[in-house]
Design a protein around this motif. Structure first.
Motif, PDB file in Angstrom:
ATOM      1  N   CYS A 242      42.750  42.418  40.849  1.00  0.00           N
ATOM      2  CA  CYS A 242      42.050  41.987  39.642  1.00  0.00           C
ATOM      3  C   CYS A 242      42.401  40.554  39.239  1.00  0.00           C
ATOM      4  O   CYS A 242      42.041  40.101  38.136  1.00  0.00           O
ATOM      5  N   ASP A 243      43.099  39.811  40.106  1.00  0.00           N
ATOM      6  CA  ASP A 243      43.545  38.463  39.766  1.00  0.00           C
ATOM      7  C   ASP A 243      42.360  37.519  39.591  1.00  0.00           C
ATOM      8  O   ASP A 243      41.279  37.729  40.161  1.00  0.00           O
ATOM      9  N   ALA A 244      42.582  36.453  38.831  1.00  0.00           N
ATOM     10  CA  ALA A 244      41.528  35.468  38.597  1.00  0.00           C
ATOM     11  C   ALA A 244      41.236  34.636  39.839  1.00  0.00           C
ATOM     12  O   ALA A 244      40.144  34.073  39.970  1.00  0.00           O
ATOM     13  N   ASP A 245      42.192  34.556  40.756  1.00  0.00           N
ATOM     14  CA  ASP A 245      42.037  33.754  41.966  1.00  0.00           C
ATOM     15  C   ASP A 245      41.387  34.582  43.074  1.00  0.00           C
ATOM     16  O   ASP A 245      41.851  35.676  43.402  1.00  0.00           O
ATOM     17  N   SER A 246      40.335  34.059  43.685  1.00  0.00           N
ATOM     18  CA  SER A 246      39.586  34.825  44.684  1.00  0.00           C
ATOM     19  C   SER A 246      40.427  35.112  45.931  1.00  0.00           C
ATOM     20  O   SER A 246      40.307  36.192  46.529  1.00  0.00           O
ATOM     21  N   GLU A 247      41.267  34.155  46.349  1.00  0.00           N
ATOM     22  CA  GLU A 247      42.098  34.386  47.537  1.00  0.00           C
ATOM     23  C   GLU A 247      43.166  35.436  47.266  1.00  0.00           C
ATOM     24  O   GLU A 247      43.491  36.243  48.140  1.00  0.00           O
ATOM     25  N   ALA A 248      43.719  35.426  46.062  1.00  0.00           N
ATOM     26  CA  ALA A 248      44.689  36.459  45.691  1.00  0.00           C
ATOM     27  C   ALA A 248      44.040  37.836  45.744  1.00  0.00           C
ATOM     28  O   ALA A 248      44.634  38.799  46.241  1.00  0.00           O
ATOM     29  N   ARG A 249      42.822  37.926  45.248  1.00  0.00           N
ATOM     30  CA  ARG A 249      42.106  39.209  45.289  1.00  0.00           C
ATOM     31  C   ARG A 249      41.859  39.651  46.727  1.00  0.00           C
ATOM     32  O   ARG A 249      42.002  40.826  47.072  1.00  0.00           O
ATOM     33  N   SER A 250      41.478  38.693  47.595  1.00  0.00           N
ATOM     34  CA  SER A 250      41.197  39.013  48.988  1.00  0.00           C
ATOM     35  C   SER A 250      42.449  39.529  49.699  1.00  0.00           C
ATOM     36  O   SER A 250      42.406  40.552  50.393  1.00  0.00           O
ATOM     37  N   PHE A 251      43.583  38.838  49.526  1.00  0.00           N
ATOM     38  CA  PHE A 251      44.833  39.297  50.136  1.00  0.00           C
ATOM     39  C   PHE A 251      45.213  40.676  49.613  1.00  0.00           C
ATOM     40  O   PHE A 251      45.703  41.527  50.365  1.00  0.00           O
ATOM     41  N   SER A 252      44.977  40.918  48.344  1.00  0.00           N
ATOM     42  CA  SER A 252      45.377  42.194  47.741  1.00  0.00           C
ATOM     43  C   SER A 252      44.507  43.344  48.224  1.00  0.00           C
ATOM     44  O   SER A 252      44.988  44.470  48.388  1.00  0.00           O
ATOM     45  N   ARG A 253      43.232  43.070  48.460  1.00  0.00           N
ATOM     46  CA  ARG A 253      42.381  44.122  49.018  1.00  0.00           C
ATOM     47  C   ARG A 253      42.838  44.504  50.425  1.00  0.00           C
ATOM     48  O   ARG A 253      42.851  45.676  50.796  1.00  0.00           O
ATOM     49  N   LYS A 254      43.219  43.496  51.209  1.00  0.00           N
ATOM     50  CA  LYS A 254      43.763  43.787  52.546  1.00  0.00           C
ATOM     51  C   LYS A 254      45.079  44.562  52.422  1.00  0.00           C
ATOM     52  O   LYS A 254      45.344  45.489  53.185  1.00  0.00           O
ATOM     53  N   ALA A 255      45.893  44.151  51.449  1.00  0.00           N
ATOM     54  CA  ALA A 255      47.176  44.824  51.252  1.00  0.00           C
ATOM     55  C   ALA A 255      46.981  46.283  50.857  1.00  0.00           C
ATOM     56  O   ALA A 255      47.787  47.152  51.232  1.00  0.00           O
ATOM     57  N   TYR A 256      45.917  46.564  50.111  1.00  0.00           N
ATOM     58  CA  TYR A 256      45.669  47.942  49.688  1.00  0.00           C
ATOM     59  C   TYR A 256      45.584  48.872  50.888  1.00  0.00           C
ATOM     60  O   TYR A 256      46.162  49.966  50.879  1.00  0.00           O
ATOM     61  N   TRP A 257      44.859  48.461  51.934  1.00  0.00           N
ATOM     62  CA  TRP A 257      44.671  49.351  53.082  1.00  0.00           C
ATOM     63  C   TRP A 257      45.961  49.512  53.881  1.00  0.00           C
ATOM     64  O   TRP A 257      46.209  50.582  54.445  1.00  0.00           O
ATOM     65  N   GLY A 258      46.781  48.495  53.903  1.00  0.00           N
ATOM     66  CA  GLY A 258      48.099  48.662  54.517  1.00  0.00           C
ATOM     67  C   GLY A 258      48.958  49.619  53.704  1.00  0.00           C
ATOM     68  O   GLY A 258      49.652  50.482  54.256  1.00  0.00           O
ATOM     69  N   TYR A 259      48.899  49.469  52.382  1.00  0.00           N
ATOM     70  CA  TYR A 259      49.634  50.350  51.470  1.00  0.00           C
ATOM     71  C   TYR A 259      49.169  51.794  51.623  1.00  0.00           C
ATOM     72  O   TYR A 259      49.988  52.730  51.664  1.00  0.00           O
ATOM     73  N   ALA A 260      47.850  51.983  51.767  1.00  0.00           N
ATOM     74  CA  ALA A 260      47.292  53.335  51.897  1.00  0.00           C
ATOM     75  C   ALA A 260      47.786  54.018  53.170  1.00  0.00           C
ATOM     76  O   ALA A 260      47.894  55.250  53.219  1.00  0.00           O
ATOM     77  N   GLY A 261      48.090  53.234  54.192  1.00  0.00           N
ATOM     78  CA  GLY A 261      48.606  53.809  55.419  1.00  0.00           C
ATOM     79  C   GLY A 261      49.997  54.391  55.264  1.00  0.00           C
ATOM     80  O   GLY A 261      50.416  55.240  56.058  1.00  0.00           O
ATOM     81  N   HIS A 262      50.720  53.951  54.233  1.00  0.00           N
ATOM     82  CA  HIS A 262      52.071  54.456  53.968  1.00  0.00           C
ATOM     83  C   HIS A 262      52.082  55.494  52.843  1.00  0.00           C
ATOM     84  O   HIS A 262      52.805  56.485  52.918  1.00  0.00           O
ATOM     85  N   PHE A 263      51.291  55.249  51.804  1.00  0.00           N
ATOM     86  CA  PHE A 263      51.356  56.066  50.592  1.00  0.00           C
ATOM     87  C   PHE A 263      49.924  56.474  50.186  1.00  0.00           C
ATOM     88  O   PHE A 263      49.334  55.897  49.273  1.00  0.00           O
ATOM     89  N   LYS A 264      49.397  57.455  50.886  1.00  0.00           N
ATOM     90  CA  LYS A 264      47.989  57.829  50.695  1.00  0.00           C
ATOM     91  C   LYS A 264      47.700  58.328  49.275  1.00  0.00           C
ATOM     92  O   LYS A 264      46.709  57.928  48.656  1.00  0.00           O
ATOM     93  N   ASP A 265      48.544  59.207  48.749  1.00  0.00           N
ATOM     94  CA  ASP A 265      48.294  59.765  47.419  1.00  0.00           C
ATOM     95  C   ASP A 265      48.311  58.678  46.353  1.00  0.00           C
ATOM     96  O   ASP A 265      47.436  58.629  45.476  1.00  0.00           O
ATOM     97  N   GLU A 266      49.326  57.808  46.427  1.00  0.00           N
ATOM     98  CA  GLU A 266      49.423  56.711  45.454  1.00  0.00           C
ATOM     99  C   GLU A 266      48.231  55.770  45.577  1.00  0.00           C
ATOM    100  O   GLU A 266      47.702  55.273  44.577  1.00  0.00           O
ATOM    101  N   ALA A 267      47.808  55.533  46.835  1.00  0.00           N
ATOM    102  CA  ALA A 267      46.665  54.643  47.055  1.00  0.00           C
ATOM    103  C   ALA A 267      45.375  55.241  46.489  1.00  0.00           C
ATOM    104  O   ALA A 267      44.542  54.523  45.922  1.00  0.00           O
ATOM    105  N   ASP A 268      45.198  56.538  46.633  1.00  0.00           N
ATOM    106  CA  ASP A 268      44.014  57.197  46.075  1.00  0.00           C
ATOM    107  C   ASP A 268      43.991  57.064  44.552  1.00  0.00           C
ATOM    108  O   ASP A 268      42.929  56.809  43.952  1.00  0.00           O
ATOM    109  N   LYS A 269      45.145  57.250  43.924  1.00  0.00           N
ATOM    110  CA  LYS A 269      45.223  57.102  42.467  1.00  0.00           C
ATOM    111  C   LYS A 269      44.896  55.674  42.047  1.00  0.00           C
ATOM    112  O   LYS A 269      44.205  55.437  41.055  1.00  0.00           O
ATOM    113  N   LEU A 270      45.422  54.714  42.833  1.00  0.00           N
ATOM    114  CA  LEU A 270      45.156  53.300  42.536  1.00  0.00           C
ATOM    115  C   LEU A 270      43.662  53.027  42.631  1.00  0.00           C
ATOM    116  O   LEU A 270      43.074  52.401  41.743  1.00  0.00           O
TER     117      LEU A 270
END
Length: 316
Positions: A242-270
């Motif tokens: 949700c950051d104001a910077d577009s590149e920060a948002r892009s990196f974070s969306r990529k990070a989400y899928w890496g995070y989901a690979g480790h913590f599926k339940d938490e990622a679903d809630k997020l």
């Protein structure tokens, strides 16, 4: 006493090898890296070439090690010393490891005593000193891995503070050093530092880079290294999405899928907690999430491989 046992003990000699220019494996020079170099910045290739660009030292005993490490600490801890002398001593800190000094038990006592001086060098006003300190810390991470976890924790705030620096060489030195540290040292205590900077910094450059670092982290670290910080890690990724910077948002969306690979339940809630627009954008990137994280693996692709592994690959 195990001092020197890794070198063979007795009269066994440890000396630094001449600089070796290692081949960068599998990663061509990127346009971004080339533009950084042209503008005075540095990239991973520069760090690799600088790692062994250090004066030769001979270490025959713990006494030799003590003398060299004490001189290094005394020189770089005093800002009134000439900057070129401090640069030379930062290079010599790499020489000690090149010479096998880290096989002496006493080396890690000296390393702990060197932490404050290394932090001071990273904060120096001279770009040459800052760059050399960053190269040395990155080299230590490559060679010593978890043995420099406390050093990582101590210097990370100073490295992050370099990111918005107007001097390109200082900003890029800090960024590249952090990438090396994240790749080589999986230390749980650095996650809260990155999260704090991402969620509180008013600098878009710092927030953007911290989102990049978290993206690298979730795609390269084992789950157990993130377990105790899984909640704040998810909160930080949500903040980045949700950051104001577009590149920060892009990196974070990529990070989400890496995070989901480790913590599926938490990622679903997020995911379910996001506004519809952010959720749709995130789900739309799902297919390309793995290829999008390739930049996080540039250091891994370039790491020198053990000779046996290289021979095995050549046989294939």
């Amino acid at each position: 006493v195990k001092s020197g046992s890794g070198i063979g003990g007795g009269k066994s000699r440890a000396s630094s090898a001449p600089p070796v220019r290692r081949t960068v494996l599998g990663v061509p020079s990127s346009a971004k890296g080339a533009s950084q170099s042209a503008a005075g910045g540095v990239d991973e290739n520069y760090f690799f070439s600088a790692f062994e660009d250090a004066p030769k030292v001979n270490i025959y005993s713990t006494r030799d090690l003590d003398e060299i490490m004490n001189k290094i600490r005394d020189t770089i801890s005093n800002p009134s010393n000439d900057w070129d002398k401090r640069v030379e001593m930062l290079k010599k800190a790499r020489s000690v490891v090149l010479a096998g000094g880290h096989h002496y038990d006493e080396f890690f006592q000296h390393l702990r005593q060197l932490e404050s001086a290394m932090s001071l060098s990273i904060r120096d006003l001279r770009s040459q000193v800052v760059r050399e300190a960053c190269v040395t810390v990155a080299y230590y991470s490559q060679e010593l891995h978890q043995r420099v976890d406390h050093l990582f924790e101590m210097v990370l705030p100073q490295l992050i503070s370099l990111i918005p620096n107007g001097a390109k060489v200082m900003a890029t030195s800090g960024t590249v050093c952090i990438r090396f540290l994240i790749h080589n040292v999986h230390h749980h205590k650095i996650i809260p530092i990155l999260v704090r900077e991402l969620t509180t910094s008013k600098s878009k450059e710092i927030r953007r880079n911290c989102c990049e670092f978290l993206n690298q982290l979730v795609h390269t670290w084992p789950t157990h290294a993130m377990d105790r910080n899984s909640v704040i890690l998810g909160d930080a990724i949500k903040k980045g999405i949700c950051d104001a910077d577009s590149e920060a948002r892009s990196f974070s969306r990529k990070a989400y899928w890496g995070y989901a690979g480790h913590f599926k339940d938490e990622a679903d809630k997020l995911l379910n907690s996001l506004d519809v627009s952010y959720r749709k954008m995130l789900q739309g990137e799902m297919g390309g999430s793995m290829s999008a994280s390739n930049s996080s693996h540039s250091i891994q692709a370039q790491q020198p491989q053990p000779q046996q592994q290289q021979a095995s690959q050549a046989a294939k």
